[in-house]
Structure formats: structure tokens, C-alpha cells
Scaffold this active site. Structure first.
Site, PDB file in Angstrom:
ATOM      1  N   ARG A  46       0.862  -1.188   0.000  1.00 40.58           N
ATOM      2  CA  ARG A  46       0.000   0.000   0.000  1.00 40.58           C
ATOM      3  C   ARG A  46       0.885   1.220   0.000  1.00 40.58           C
ATOM      4  O   ARG A  46       1.439   1.602   1.017  1.00 40.58           O
ATOM      5  CB  ARG A  46      -0.889  -0.015   1.245  1.00 40.58           C
ATOM      6  N   SER A 117     -12.895  -2.786   1.209  1.00 41.03           N
ATOM      7  CA  SER A 117     -13.161  -2.162   2.517  1.00 41.03           C
ATOM      8  C   SER A 117     -14.658  -1.921   2.620  1.00 41.03           C
ATOM      9  O   SER A 117     -15.248  -1.324   1.716  1.00 41.03           O
ATOM     10  CB  SER A 117     -12.457  -0.802   2.616  1.00 41.03           C
ATOM     11  N   LYS A 146      -3.962   6.230   8.741  1.00 38.33           N
ATOM     12  CA  LYS A 146      -4.739   6.686   7.575  1.00 38.33           C
ATOM     13  C   LYS A 146      -5.489   7.929   8.015  1.00 38.33           C
ATOM     14  O   LYS A 146      -6.296   7.882   8.950  1.00 38.33           O
ATOM     15  CB  LYS A 146      -5.696   5.599   7.135  1.00 38.33           C
TER      16      LYS A 146
END
Ligand SMILES: Cc1ncsc1CCOP(=O)(O)O
Ligand SMILES: C=C1C=NC(C(F)(F)F)=NC1=N
Length: 215
Positions: A46, A117, A146
Site C-alpha cells: 500500500r 473495505s 490513515k
């Protein structure tokens, strides 16, 4: 290649390490190697956030991380970047609600692993119809990793989704101290960034997490 079975997916999801260059204090390649020694079961590349890699640099790091996963028989998942996932022939992709529609992504990636998600039943239903292989549910606990997460939801969503029959992993502020809470709520595994990527000893951090996973 056929679609992964739910049981195989559940066994991969136990200790799900996610990282990119911006999450790692040391070199992400070394952190991944140590985390694999400690017992992670699946890895997601990621590459997001301020000063993340792009273009050739991002692809090159992806290749290095993918090679380590391949050498260790570990699935290599790419976050968001479908084109790069296809270019690398990754084992799968993970997409958020703001990314391309799961239905479209499924068409592009064929039988590769597709993670989505989800934050509520509506998103979960939609993802299930699109042919998702696992749900990423969270943020379970507060996280600094995040910046734009949805509201912290505790284990409520895991409880609601555990009878959906879709493999699922909790994410958000998870560590060895609270992993059992996530598992008790019905998750098939835990997903972490900080708990491993910021640990002094990534191998030990992964091993401690693994010890909390009882399915
Ligand atoms: C990518 C993502 N999605 C929801 S929370 C989160 C960050 C998880 O990072 P950490 O394990 O460091 O809390
Ligand atoms: C935003 C995310 C939410 N969940 C997951 C996973 F843990 F893989 F399900 N990965 C992400 N990148």
C-alpha cells in the site's frame, strides 16, 4: 486458475501485514522479510500518503516486495492500483469504497483475490454481489496511519458481518494487546500497519500478533 475458496482465504487472512515505503522506519524490504519470519500470512503493498513513491520507483519496490512474498509462498496483494497489480501479476487487489467499483475490478482481475473495505451492511451487500473474496472492516480502533478513515467503529460491524459467510479481517489500530477482541468479534484475522512497521523488531511483533490468532 479458479477463485480462491473461502476457507483458503480465511487461512491467509490470519495475520495480514500492510505496508509501503512511507510506513517503514527501516527499509520496507527488510521489514517484510522480518515480518514473514515472525509469521505473517499475507502481505499488501500500500504505497499511499505524502511523499509516497510513484511511477517506476513504486513499480520497482512492488517487484522487490512481490519477489519476497513469492519466495515464501505468501500472497502478494496490491492496494488500489489495479493497473500495477495486473502489470506485476499480483495475487490480488484491495480496493476502498472511493476506488473503482468492485464489479468493474472483478472483470479486470479475473480470478485474482479481490478485497474490499466495507463500513456498513449496504457496502457489504454490494461487495458480496460483486464477487468479493474478503472484507476489510474498520477502523476498529483509532489509528494515526490513515488520515481520512471513516468513524472508528469498534467491533460492531464485525459482529454484524460475521454471519455473512464472507471471510473478513479487522483493521485500524490493531496490536497484540487488542487482537483477541477483534478475533472474538468474529474476524478471521487481523490486519496491521504500525504494529509491525514501527516495531523495533518486526519479526517479534509479527510473532506476538500470530500468538493471539486462535482460528
Ligand atoms: C488502511 C486503513 N484502513 C482503515 S484503518 C487503516 C490504517 C491501519 O493502520 P494501523 O494498523 O497502523 O492502525
Ligand atoms: C483500507 C484498507 C482496509 N482494509 C484492508 C485489508 F486489511 F486488507 F482488508 N486494506 C486496506 N488498504
Amino acid at each position: 486458475m479458479a477463485r480462491i475458496s473461502p476457507d483458503q482465504m480465511r487461512s491467509w487472512l490470519k495475520v495480514y501485514f500492510i505496508a509501503g515505503s512511507t510506513n517503514c522506519v527501516q527499509d520496507s524490504v527488510n521489514v517484510l522479510e522480518e515480518a514473514i519470519r515472525g509469521g505473517i500470512t499475507i502481505f499488501q503493498y500500500r504505497e499511499k500518503g505524502s511523499n509516497c513513491l510513484e511511477g517506476e520507483e513504486k513499480l520497482e519496490l512492488g517487484k522487490r516486495l512481490q519477489r519476497i512474498c513469492k519466495e515464501n509462498g505468501m500472497p502478494f496483494i496490491v492496494n488500489d492500483d489495479i493497473e500495477m497489480a495486473l502489470e506485476l501479476d499480483a495475487d490480488g487487489v484491495h480496493i476502498g469504497q472511493e476506488d473503482e467499483d468492485a464489479q468493474e475490478v472483478r472483470k479486470k482481475i479475473g480470478d485474482k483475490i479481490l478485497g474490499v473495505s466495507v463500513h456498513n451492511l449496504k457496502e457489504a451487500e454490494r461487495a458480496k454481489r460483486a464477487g468479493v473474496d474478503y472484507f476489510g472492516v474498520g477502523p476498529i480502533f483509532p489509528t494515526a496511519t490513515k488520515k481520512d478513515t471513516r468513524a472508528v467503529q469498534g467491533t460492531a460491524m464485525l459482529e454484524q458481518l460475521k454471519d455473512f459467510g464472507i471471510p473478513m479481517v479487522g483493521i485500524g489500530g490493531i496490536n497484540a494487546g487488542n487482537a483477541a477482541v477483534v478475533m472474538n468479534a468474529g474476524a478471521d484475522g487481523v490486519s496491521v500497519i504500525t504494529a509491525i512497521s514501527h516495531a523495533d523488531d518486526a519479526r517479534e511483533a509479527a510473532a506476538k500478533l500470530k500468538g493471539k490468532i486462535f482460528r
